[in-house]
Write a protein that holds these residues in place. Structure first.
Motif, PDB file in Angstrom:
ATOM      1  N   ALA B 191     -23.448  -4.612   1.926  1.00  0.00           N
ATOM      2  CA  ALA B 191     -24.611  -3.817   2.312  1.00  0.00           C
ATOM      3  C   ALA B 191     -25.864  -4.698   2.405  1.00  0.00           C
ATOM      4  CB  ALA B 191     -24.830  -2.682   1.317  1.00  0.00           C
ATOM      5  N   MET B 192     -26.025  -5.610   1.460  1.00  0.00           N
ATOM      6  CA  MET B 192     -27.184  -6.516   1.495  1.00  0.00           C
ATOM      7  C   MET B 192     -27.184  -7.319   2.790  1.00  0.00           C
ATOM      8  SD  MET B 192     -28.968  -6.317  -1.368  1.00  0.00           S
ATOM      9  CE  MET B 192     -29.954  -7.732  -0.968  1.00  0.00           C
ATOM     10  N   LEU B 193     -25.987  -7.789   3.143  1.00  0.00           N
ATOM     11  CA  LEU B 193     -25.858  -8.601   4.348  1.00  0.00           C
ATOM     12  C   LEU B 193     -26.167  -7.761   5.586  1.00  0.00           C
ATOM     13  CD1 LEU B 193     -25.011 -11.519   4.643  1.00  0.00           C
ATOM     14  CD2 LEU B 193     -22.722 -10.752   5.197  1.00  0.00           C
ATOM     15  N   ALA B 194     -25.634  -6.541   5.606  1.00  0.00           N
ATOM     16  CA  ALA B 194     -25.882  -5.642   6.736  1.00  0.00           C
ATOM     17  C   ALA B 194     -27.371  -5.343   6.845  1.00  0.00           C
ATOM     18  CB  ALA B 194     -25.090  -4.340   6.556  1.00  0.00           C
ATOM     19  N   PHE B 195     -27.985  -5.078   5.708  1.00  0.00           N
ATOM     20  CA  PHE B 195     -29.416  -4.770   5.689  1.00  0.00           C
ATOM     21  C   PHE B 195     -30.217  -5.950   6.236  1.00  0.00           C
ATOM     22  CE2 PHE B 195     -33.626  -4.014   4.051  1.00  0.00           C
ATOM     23  CZ  PHE B 195     -33.738  -2.634   4.026  1.00  0.00           C
ATOM     24  N   ALA B 196     -29.858  -7.153   5.765  1.00  0.00           N
ATOM     25  CA  ALA B 196     -30.583  -8.346   6.209  1.00  0.00           C
ATOM     26  C   ALA B 196     -30.400  -8.565   7.710  1.00  0.00           C
ATOM     27  CB  ALA B 196     -30.103  -9.569   5.432  1.00  0.00           C
ATOM     28  N   LEU B 197     -29.174  -8.354   8.198  1.00  0.00           N
ATOM     29  CA  LEU B 197     -28.905  -8.524   9.630  1.00  0.00           C
ATOM     30  C   LEU B 197     -29.745  -7.557  10.460  1.00  0.00           C
ATOM     31  CD1 LEU B 197     -25.053  -8.910  10.151  1.00  0.00           C
ATOM     32  CD2 LEU B 197     -26.836 -10.537  10.720  1.00  0.00           C
ATOM     33  N   SER B 198     -29.766  -6.300  10.017  1.00  0.00           N
ATOM     34  CA  SER B 198     -30.509  -5.286  10.760  1.00  0.00           C
ATOM     35  C   SER B 198     -32.008  -5.552  10.688  1.00  0.00           C
ATOM     36  CB  SER B 198     -30.194  -3.900  10.195  1.00  0.00           C
ATOM     37  OG  SER B 198     -31.142  -2.965  10.654  1.00  0.00           O
ATOM     38  N   PHE B 199     -32.479  -5.902   9.522  1.00  0.00           N
ATOM     39  CA  PHE B 199     -33.908  -6.143   9.304  1.00  0.00           C
ATOM     40  C   PHE B 199     -34.409  -7.277  10.201  1.00  0.00           C
ATOM     41  CE2 PHE B 199     -37.562  -7.685   6.766  1.00  0.00           C
ATOM     42  CZ  PHE B 199     -38.240  -6.482   6.638  1.00  0.00           C
ATOM     43  N   ASP B 200     -33.503  -8.163  10.561  1.00  0.00           N
ATOM     44  CA  ASP B 200     -33.856  -9.382  11.297  1.00  0.00           C
ATOM     45  C   ASP B 200     -33.545  -9.284  12.788  1.00  0.00           C
ATOM     46  OD1 ASP B 200     -34.889 -11.899  11.261  1.00  0.00           O
ATOM     47  OD2 ASP B 200     -32.986 -12.890  10.895  1.00  0.00           O
ATOM     48  N   GLU B 201     -32.860  -8.230  13.208  1.00  0.00           N
ATOM     49  CA  GLU B 201     -32.328  -8.198  14.571  1.00  0.00           C
ATOM     50  C   GLU B 201     -33.442  -8.053  15.604  1.00  0.00           C
ATOM     51  OE1 GLU B 201     -29.888  -8.476  17.585  1.00  0.00           O
ATOM     52  OE2 GLU B 201     -31.484  -7.016  17.627  1.00  0.00           O
ATOM     53  N   VAL B 202     -33.396  -8.850  16.648  1.00  0.00           N
ATOM     54  CA  VAL B 202     -34.418  -8.720  17.684  1.00  0.00           C
ATOM     55  C   VAL B 202     -33.812  -8.589  19.078  1.00  0.00           C
ATOM     56  CG1 VAL B 202     -34.778 -11.221  17.694  1.00  0.00           C
ATOM     57  CG2 VAL B 202     -36.496  -9.761  18.679  1.00  0.00           C
ATOM     58  N   ILE B 203     -32.691  -9.276  19.347  1.00  0.00           N
ATOM     59  CA  ILE B 203     -32.163  -9.305  20.714  1.00  0.00           C
ATOM     60  C   ILE B 203     -31.699  -7.923  21.164  1.00  0.00           C
ATOM     61  CG2 ILE B 203     -30.431 -10.361  22.241  1.00  0.00           C
ATOM     62  CD1 ILE B 203     -31.560 -12.784  21.299  1.00  0.00           C
ATOM     63  N   VAL B 204     -30.810  -7.294  20.365  1.00  0.00           N
ATOM     64  CA  VAL B 204     -30.319  -5.968  20.734  1.00  0.00           C
ATOM     65  C   VAL B 204     -31.478  -4.965  20.749  1.00  0.00           C
ATOM     66  CG1 VAL B 204     -28.759  -4.093  20.098  1.00  0.00           C
ATOM     67  CG2 VAL B 204     -28.014  -6.441  19.823  1.00  0.00           C
ATOM     68  N   THR B 205     -32.352  -5.071  19.746  1.00  0.00           N
ATOM     69  CA  THR B 205     -33.455  -4.120  19.620  1.00  0.00           C
ATOM     70  C   THR B 205     -34.370  -4.132  20.843  1.00  0.00           C
ATOM     71  OG1 THR B 205     -33.399  -4.804  17.313  1.00  0.00           O
ATOM     72  CG2 THR B 205     -35.071  -3.217  17.914  1.00  0.00           C
ATOM     73  N   THR B 206     -34.545  -5.313  21.437  1.00  0.00           N
ATOM     74  CA  THR B 206     -35.382  -5.408  22.636  1.00  0.00           C
ATOM     75  C   THR B 206     -34.935  -4.419  23.698  1.00  0.00           C
ATOM     76  OG1 THR B 206     -35.608  -7.759  22.213  1.00  0.00           O
ATOM     77  CG2 THR B 206     -36.226  -7.015  24.390  1.00  0.00           C
ATOM     78  N   PHE B 207     -33.616  -4.183  23.758  1.00  0.00           N
ATOM     79  CA  PHE B 207     -33.078  -3.320  24.806  1.00  0.00           C
ATOM     80  C   PHE B 207     -32.978  -1.858  24.389  1.00  0.00           C
ATOM     81  CE2 PHE B 207     -31.563  -7.546  25.786  1.00  0.00           C
ATOM     82  CZ  PHE B 207     -31.777  -7.631  27.141  1.00  0.00           C
ATOM     83  N   THR B 208     -32.953  -1.584  23.078  1.00  0.00           N
ATOM     84  CA  THR B 208     -32.699  -0.209  22.653  1.00  0.00           C
ATOM     85  C   THR B 208     -33.936   0.474  22.082  1.00  0.00           C
ATOM     86  OG1 THR B 208     -31.950  -0.945  20.489  1.00  0.00           O
ATOM     87  CG2 THR B 208     -30.261  -0.620  22.158  1.00  0.00           C
ATOM     88  N   ALA B 209     -35.024  -0.268  21.888  1.00  0.00           N
ATOM     89  CA  ALA B 209     -36.259   0.348  21.406  1.00  0.00           C
ATOM     90  C   ALA B 209     -37.146   0.624  22.613  1.00  0.00           C
ATOM     91  CB  ALA B 209     -36.972  -0.571  20.428  1.00  0.00           C
ATOM     92  N   GLY B 210     -37.740   1.796  22.645  1.00  0.00           N
ATOM     93  CA  GLY B 210     -38.671   2.084  23.731  1.00  0.00           C
ATOM     94  C   GLY B 210     -40.007   1.437  23.419  1.00  0.00           C
ATOM     95  N   GLN B 211     -40.961   2.269  22.998  1.00  0.00           N
ATOM     96  CA  GLN B 211     -42.283   1.745  22.663  1.00  0.00           C
ATOM     97  C   GLN B 211     -42.368   1.318  21.201  1.00  0.00           C
ATOM     98  OE1 GLN B 211     -44.640   1.181  24.982  1.00  0.00           O
ATOM     99  NE2 GLN B 211     -43.006   1.819  26.358  1.00  0.00           N
ATOM    100  N   GLN B 212     -41.372   1.716  20.411  1.00  0.00           N
ATOM    101  CA  GLN B 212     -41.461   1.450  18.972  1.00  0.00           C
ATOM    102  C   GLN B 212     -41.251  -0.032  18.680  1.00  0.00           C
ATOM    103  OE1 GLN B 212     -39.900   4.609  16.417  1.00  0.00           O
ATOM    104  NE2 GLN B 212     -38.453   4.995  18.056  1.00  0.00           N
ATOM    105  N   GLN B 213     -41.943  -0.517  17.667  1.00  0.00           N
ATOM    106  CA  GLN B 213     -41.784  -1.923  17.288  1.00  0.00           C
ATOM    107  C   GLN B 213     -41.190  -2.041  15.896  1.00  0.00           C
ATOM    108  OE1 GLN B 213     -45.711  -3.715  17.774  1.00  0.00           O
ATOM    109  NE2 GLN B 213     -44.956  -4.708  19.621  1.00  0.00           N
ATOM    110  N   THR B 214     -40.022  -2.686  15.821  1.00  0.00           N
ATOM    111  CA  THR B 214     -39.534  -3.083  14.508  1.00  0.00           C
ATOM    112  C   THR B 214     -40.279  -4.364  14.143  1.00  0.00           C
ATOM    113  OG1 THR B 214     -37.782  -4.425  15.460  1.00  0.00           O
ATOM    114  CG2 THR B 214     -37.227  -2.146  14.947  1.00  0.00           C
ATOM    115  N   LEU B 215     -40.125  -4.803  12.922  1.00  0.00           N
ATOM    116  CA  LEU B 215     -40.870  -5.991  12.496  1.00  0.00           C
ATOM    117  C   LEU B 215     -40.562  -7.223  13.351  1.00  0.00           C
ATOM    118  CD1 LEU B 215     -43.027  -6.717  10.449  1.00  0.00           C
ATOM    119  CD2 LEU B 215     -41.229  -7.496   8.925  1.00  0.00           C
ATOM    120  N   PRO B 216     -39.278  -7.509  13.641  1.00  0.00           N
ATOM    121  CA  PRO B 216     -39.006  -8.665  14.506  1.00  0.00           C
ATOM    122  C   PRO B 216     -39.602  -8.518  15.908  1.00  0.00           C
ATOM    123  CG  PRO B 216     -37.031  -8.056  13.319  1.00  0.00           C
ATOM    124  CD  PRO B 216     -38.028  -6.973  13.067  1.00  0.00           C
ATOM    125  N   ILE B 217     -39.572  -7.310  16.456  1.00  0.00           N
ATOM    126  CA  ILE B 217     -40.163  -7.103  17.782  1.00  0.00           C
ATOM    127  C   ILE B 217     -41.675  -7.358  17.702  1.00  0.00           C
ATOM    128  CG2 ILE B 217     -40.626  -5.391  19.589  1.00  0.00           C
ATOM    129  CD1 ILE B 217     -37.787  -5.828  19.684  1.00  0.00           C
TER     130      ILE B 217
END
Lengths: 301, 261
Positions: B191-217
């Motif tokens: 779970a820690m690893l999954a959380f860290a991966l998600s918290f850090d993800e930017v490439i996939v998020t670029t395509f699936t987030a509309g106007q919302q910004q995650t921290l990496p974005i």
């Protein structure tokens, strides 16, 4: 109630299996495999140049567009970078992994393990950004070369056409450093895991049979560690193929695959062409995975 | 036998290579300079911490990233554990295929997952939302939980489960009181690893987030179009600080139990 349900399931192993497998399988089919299918479908559609709408007619024009020299150049540039990065990662990772497995005390082993994991888990973007600071024209590397009186050498390297640029932070060479840096842990960990699995008895046997340590390394350790290197290379290669962050932050105007896909999809709204563009890395990686599978590297992931 | 000096030097040089850039980025958080990256910095200040902590966009992005990572991790925990249990208990079923299927989202370039989801979102005219981000993240988080859980299942002895059943526990009780405690640390690590991966993800998020910004974005926007450059330095400092501690703790917890072979 629960007990009878439990008994029902226990008596029918296939039912238990179905119940366990259905949710993850359904999720992956709906949210991963189906979108891949949509992607493939999209790559066979086309964009109407006048309306900017996707026309749902089968055509191979996107795939023909991939053969244009400008696009071929993008594939070639990305693949060359991915290859160079993978080789460099393997060369840097191997001695570290070898030292940790063969010579480090248990205490140091734990320390090394944590030390490799920590950068991996501290944000990828921040690690890229760190290098932007380091490589900048007025940054630490330039300063360092000045202190050593070697500014001329740096200038000379930067003036080499294909790899140089106005500064290290806008050059292929800089990009290469950053890629190696950000993906290095992905190589270290599987190589270390593979080396851990080399049985000591084999090494002793080789020594008993009169092999010099270098011979043992060459004919016993290295071949047995190869699946680890291949497993690591799947990550370093694939991650470089699909990345658009590093080329955007450090590169010049020449595109990498990721940037091209992003720009076709974003500014021109041409999802069909973007889709066809991504099919290439997919095919490359699937071939890579099939080869890796034959070497047993997938077990080492 | 002792390691040769060359080998030792190469190992420690690689280690330094991994860590020096992080130290430099931490150091730059105190830089007074606003525009350039001049080394050595002309002066040091804590001022930019105050500025960053007052930026609502930073907090929004951090909040969204934490929420997305929490939900994606929860989904990955359930699906990854189920898949591991299924693969562990049966030998004949297409287990290799399932492993490969779960592995694909991290073995194929992230841009593939991104554009595939993006083209599906377009085709079915699904509005961008919190959930489109979460779904993209969960696809590649499942495998980390799966790998950890499967490794632990393999080390578990079958007799524990049999003993539990012999003593009259049903499957659910066996799961709750026997399997789950055994699995707990592996699931925590996954779970820690999954959380860290998600918290850090930017490439996939670029395509699936509309106007919302995650921290990496948000960070990526700061890198390409900075509003206040030093804010990026401080944000980097804060993110390193908040990711390092839990990872260190998770390592301590799991290494204590997994080192006993």
């Amino acid at each position: 109630m629960l007990t009878s349900l439990s008994t029902t399931i226990y008596r029918r192993p296939w039912l238990a299996l179905l119940l366990l497998l259905a949710p993850p399988l359904a999720y992956m089919l709906v949210f991963y495999i189906a979108p891949l299918g949509v992607l493939l479908l999209n790559s066979l559609w086309r964009l109407d140049d006048f309306t900017g709408q996707v026309v749902r007619e089968f055509t191979f024009q996107n795939y023909l567009a991939l053969l244009q020299p400008a696009n071929l150049e993008i594939f070639l540039r990305t693949a060359l970078m991915a290859t160079a990065v993978t080789i460099a990662c393997a060369i840097i990772a191997f001695p570290l992994a070898y030292y940790v497995v063969r010579y480090a005390s248990p205490r140091w082993k734990g320390f090394f393990y944590l030390a490799v994991l920590l950068p991996l888990w501290s944000s990828y973007l921040i690690r890229v950004y760190a290098w932007k600071l380091i490589l900048a024209k007025e940054g630490i590397i330039t300063w360092f070369f000045e202190q050593l009186g070697l500014s001329g050498l740096l200038e000379a390297v930067l003036s080499i056409p294909a790899i140089g640029g106005p500064s290290l932070s806008f050059s292929s060479l800089g990009m290469f450093f950053v890629f190696v840096y950000v993906w290095l842990p992905y190589m270290i960990l599987p190589v270390q895991a593979a080396l851990e699995r080399v049985p000591r008895s084999l090494l002793e046997a080789s020594g008993d049979l009169g092999a010099k340590p270098s011979t043992t390394f060459r004919y016993v350790t290295l071949p047995l560690a190869m699946p680890g290197v291949i497993a690591g290379s799947i990550f370093t290669f694939s991650l470089t193929l699909g990345d658009f962050i590093v080329p955007t932050v450090l590169g010049n105007s020449s595109f990498f695959i990721g940037q091209a896909v992003l720009s076709f999809q974003g500014s021109s709204g041409n999802i069909p062409l973007a889709a066809a563009f991504t099919i290439v890395p997919v095919i490359v990686m699937i071939v890579y995975l099939l080869i890796a599978k034959r070497t047993g590297a997938l077990e080492a992931l | 036998m002792k390691a040769s000096l060359g080998l030792k030097a190469a190992a420690f040089a690689a280690l330094a290579f991994l860590h020096v850039p992080l130290l430099i980025v931490l150091f730059y958080a105190f830089n007074v300079e606003e525009a350039a990256f001049t080394f050595p910095p002309p002066g040091l200040t804590l001022n930019w911490f105050a500025v960053t902590l007052q930026r609502p966009d930073f907090w929004r992005a951090l909040g969204l990233s934490l929420q997305v990572a929490a939900v994606a991790t929860a989904i990955a925990l359930v699906l990854g554990t189920l898949a591991a249990a299924a693969v562990h208990r049966t030998r004949f079923f297409g287990r290799e295929t399932i492993s490969l299927l779960l592995l694909l989202p991290i073995a194929l370039p992230g841009i593939v997952t991104g554009i595939a989801l993006r083209s599906s979102i377009g085709l079915f005219e699904i509005p961008f939302s919190f959930w489109t981000i979460v779904i993209g993240h969960a696809t590649f988080c499942v495998v980390t939980v799966y790998n950890n859980a499967l490794a632990r299942f393999r080390r578990m002895s079958k007799s524990l489960v049999e003993a539990s059943m012999d003593l009259g526990a049903n499957s659910f009780q066996t799961f709750r009181y026997v399997l789950l405690p055994e699995l707990a640390t592996a699931l925590l690590a996954g779970a820690m690893l999954a959380f860290a991966l998600s918290f850090d993800e930017v490439i996939v998020t670029t395509f699936t987030a509309g106007q919302q910004q995650t921290l990496p974005i948000w960070m990526f926007a700061q890198l390409t179009r900075p509003r206040q450059r030093p804010v990026t330095n401080v944000a980097a400092f804060i993110v390193i600080a908040i990711t390092t501690l839990p990872i260190y703790l998770a390592y301590r917890w799991t290494s204590r139990t997994t080192d006993v072979h």
